[in-house]
Design an enzyme around this catalytic site. Structure first.
Site: not given
Ligand SMILES: *Cc1c(COP(=O)(O)O)cnc(C)c1O
Length: 344
Positions: A35, A245
């Site tokens: 994702k 800055y």
């Molecule tokens: C993002 C996600 C993962 C992966 O999690 P990590 O902590 O990045 O390993 C797994 N399952 C779900 C439902 C997620 O939303």
């Protein structure tokens, strides 16, 4: 135009991290969360490399992310974690990916449309997505062809394990009574909690990309993402002058400073002001003053650094998280669009 900042992604490190996670998943299959465009690396590039290494199960958040992956090969499995909205249905029914159904509304939408195999998320205590355990055990899922029944851990990355154990105990009865081909529970940190958490399929994200979610993974997870920025200018600031800055850094002596072509608009956020590190051979050079939108200053001491040189930014994720106050997840997913991206 060649960009003055770049990201190099290490294919071997990505695959090595997946293999370590797969090994630690025991008999469970090990998938990959891709994702947020593969946590910022580019989901297509990640899928291609992990599929070649033997990974078969992938996870995206939305149907737009599924679509962006292009034609999906039949031998790979793709799950859409946010389930299906009414406006997703036409596309979802025509696509080989499965929705992860999260609510009774989503279940009914999918069942009424005669959608085929699906995944289901139940909430075991995180209170984010998923049907309640009562709904899942109470017949709400009847008649569905469930490929993967899953739940998600809220704090597997914290030293205190009580919450994870309570979630496991909550998930177990549903995992054994609801009919599904596979069960899935562990993310990256969950894999580090041991085989009780692995079930049939694990879903790591962060650790694939070099994040260290738990002390058990330290020393096994390799750095995948390496940012570098080009030097725009080398200058000398006199003793007593300030840099950047707000004049937040005052030079204690005459100081050689390199101005790098990277800033907060590239996701290198202000938290690195005065704390970040740039590497030159064995030397570590501190970021001085505030990070600006497109530029950042480093104290180069006596190092041989000239205009046009490329300098690697320290992006060891646990260390960069400690420096910046950002999470390892935020560091990866904030990487901006101005980098030239390449895989080695
Ligand atoms: C993002 C996600 C993962 C992966 O999690 P990590 O902590 O990045 O390993 C797994 N399952 C779900 C439902 C997620 O939303």
């Amino acid at each position: 135009m060649p960009s003055p900042l770049r990201l190099t992604f290490d294919s071997d490190a990505l695959v090595s991290n997946w293999r370590w996670l797969a090994g630690s998943s025991g008999r469970a299959a090990c998938g990959a969360a891709v994702k947020a465009d593969g946590y910022g690396l580019g989901a297509r590039g990640v899928v291609e490399r992990l599929a070649a290494a033997g990974c078969r199960d992938f996870f995206v958040a939305t149907w737009a992310e599924a679509e962006a992956l292009g034609e999906w090969p039949a031998e790979l499995s793709l799950s859409v974690l946010h389930g299906v909205r009414a406006e997703d249905m036409a596309f979802a029914l025509s696509h080989p990916a499965r929705p992860v159904l999260n609510s009774v509304e989503q279940v009914n939408r999918w069942r009424e449309a005669g959608g085929g195999a699906c995944d289901v998320m139940v909430d075991s205590g995180m209170n984010r997505l998923g049907l309640s355990l009562t709904q899942a055990a109470g017949g709400a899922l009847d008649g569905l062809a469930i490929e993967t029944l899953m739940s998600h851990l809220a704090s597997a990355d914290e030293p205190e394990r009580q919450m994870s154990r309570r979630q496991l105990e909550a998930f177990l009865p549903v995992a054994t009574t609801v009919k599904a081909r596979r069960r899935s529970f562990a993310n990256s940190a969950g894999i580090c909690l041991g085989q009780d958490y692995a079930f049939d399929l694990t879903r790591p994200g962060l650790a694939l990309y070099g994040g260290v979610p738990h002390k058990a993974a330290a020393g096994h997870i390799l750095q995948v993402v390496r940012p570098e920025a080009q030097v725009v200018q080398v200058r000398e600031a006199k003793k007593g002058q300030t840099v950047g800055y707000g004049g937040t850094h005052k030079c204690k002596e005459d100081t050689r400073i390199a101005i790098l072509n990277i800033g907060y608009a590239d996701g290198h956020l202000r938290g690195f002001s005065g704390t970040g590190r740039v590497l030159a051979g064995r030397a570590e050079m501190p970021v001085v003053g505030r990070v600006s939108m497109d530029l950042m200053a480093v104290d180069i001491g006596r190092e041989a650094v000239s205009e046009g040189d490329w300098l690697p930014i320290d992006f060891d994720l646990p260390r960069a998280a400690a420096q910046s106050g950002l999470s390892q997840y935020e560091l990866l997913t904030s990487l901006g669009h101005r980098y030239q991206r390449r895989w080695t």
